[in-house]
Design a protein around this motif. Structure first.
Motif: not given
Length: 347
Positions: A57-61, A66-72, A74-84
């Motif tokens: 909630t604090m980081v995403l805004p 800074e990076f826009g909706l798509f890049k943000t 995309l980073f989140w999705g890649c992080l989820v895949v990497a952790v999985a």
């Protein structure tokens, strides 16, 4: 672009399925540890998990800016895949499941896991049976109600508090959001560190103390219109909810030992639904009574705390009955098993 918002909502629904990993994790962790340590290990697990909404909630805004909706995302999705992928490589099931994968029979695997590795909790024969057994135990539904009010209350308040602070005390939206994040992070820290308390006092006693704290916090906000007192009330709610949610999952292996996974699924899934039900109740007070209704709405948490104290007392009065029955059945079953060889298990 046309369709972007609807697409985002659809992807949000898919992302929401990720909360199911919490319930799966509860069962997996519970099988690794003895009943006496459930409060501590599940408290740390739950606290870290529940801190995630506050952090993001604090980081995403800032990332969106800074990076826009798509890049943000995309980073989140890649992080989820990497952790999985990482978890898939290093994660291990408890001794019983490893023995079953090695081809050992169900009864023999239970005996070996208990004797050689100290495993105390075992799953039902399949997921459907686990849910059926858990649903047939009244204590499961008592724990669902408790989690509905505590964890569901936390989810509800995380979304409601920004509106409350802005409408009642006139703080800026950014400040209101920070106060809500403070509540969420406080809840998460308390849940993570309160495990030893639940282990030492017992789940029922810890629940009674925590629910009393929630009652005090909700009552403070109902009768006060002072910023500092309301902030104190928020803190008491975070403290009580954090200890309560930990104590509920501490109780699952004790109250429903014959179907830990099924009970955890029902408690975690249906209990979290409180986050969607409580918020409209709070909003109805604001609709009916205006500005004062934002404070008066916290009477909902006071009523829930009182009702849950009654459920806790009922659990305390019948504590150990199902567990004793389950242990007797397990002892009778184990007496008929034979010894056998076992391969080395992965830690």
């Amino acid at each position: 672009a046309p369709g972007t918002y609807s697409g985002l909502l659809a992807l949000g629904v898919l992302a929401g399925f990720g909360i199911a990993t919490f319930t799966v994790g509860v069962g997996q962790i519970a099988y690794w540890y003895p009943k006496s340590a459930q409060g501590s290990v599940l408290g740390v697990y739950g606290g870290i998990i529940c801190a995630a909404p506050g952090v993001w909630t604090m980081v995403l805004p800032h990332m969106l800016q800074e990076f826009g909706l798509f890049k943000t995302y995309l980073f989140w999705g890649c992080l989820v895949v990497a952790v999985a992928v990482f978890y898939g490589l290093v994660g291990r099931n408890s001794a019983y499941f490893q023995l079953r994968q090695q081809g050992m029979g169900e009864d023999e695997a239970k005996e070996r896991a208990a004797e050689k590795h100290g495993q105390e909790l075992f799953p039902a024969r399949n997921a459907t049976e686990g849910l059926r057994i858990a649903a047939g135990v009244w204590k499961t539904w008592a724990l669902v109600c408790l989690y509905f009010s505590t964890f569901g209350g936390m989810v509800s308040l995380t979304g409601w508090l920004p509106t409350y602070w802005h409408e009642v005390h006139g703080v800026r939206p950014t400040t209101a959001g920070s106060l809500a994040a403070l509540f969420n992070m406080s809840f998460s820290v308390v849940r993570a560190v309160s495990g030893p308390l639940s282990d030492r006092l017992g789940g029922e006693v810890a629940l009674a103390l925590a629910l009393s704290t929630m009652l005090a916090g909700a009552s403070t906000i109902v009768v006060s219109r002072d910023f500092n007192l309301d902030l104190l009330g928020e803190g008491l709610l975070a403290l009580g909810a954090g200890v309560s949610t930990n104590a509920v999952f501490k109780l699952i292996p004790h109250e429903v030992p014959q179907a830990v996974g099924g009970a955890a699924g029902l408690v975690g899934g249906l209990g979290a639904f409180g986050g969607f039900v409580i918020t409209p109740c709070l909003a109805s007070f604001a609709h009916m009574y205006g500005k004062d209704g934002y404070s008066q709405g916290f009477v909902v948490f006071a009523i829930l705390a009182l009702a849950n104290l009654g459920l806790t007392f009922a659990l305390h009065c019948t504590s150990g009955e199902d567990e004793t029955s389950s242990e007797e059945e397990e002892t009778e079953s184990n007496s008929e098993l034979a010894d056998g060889d076992m391969e080395a298990l992965k830690p």
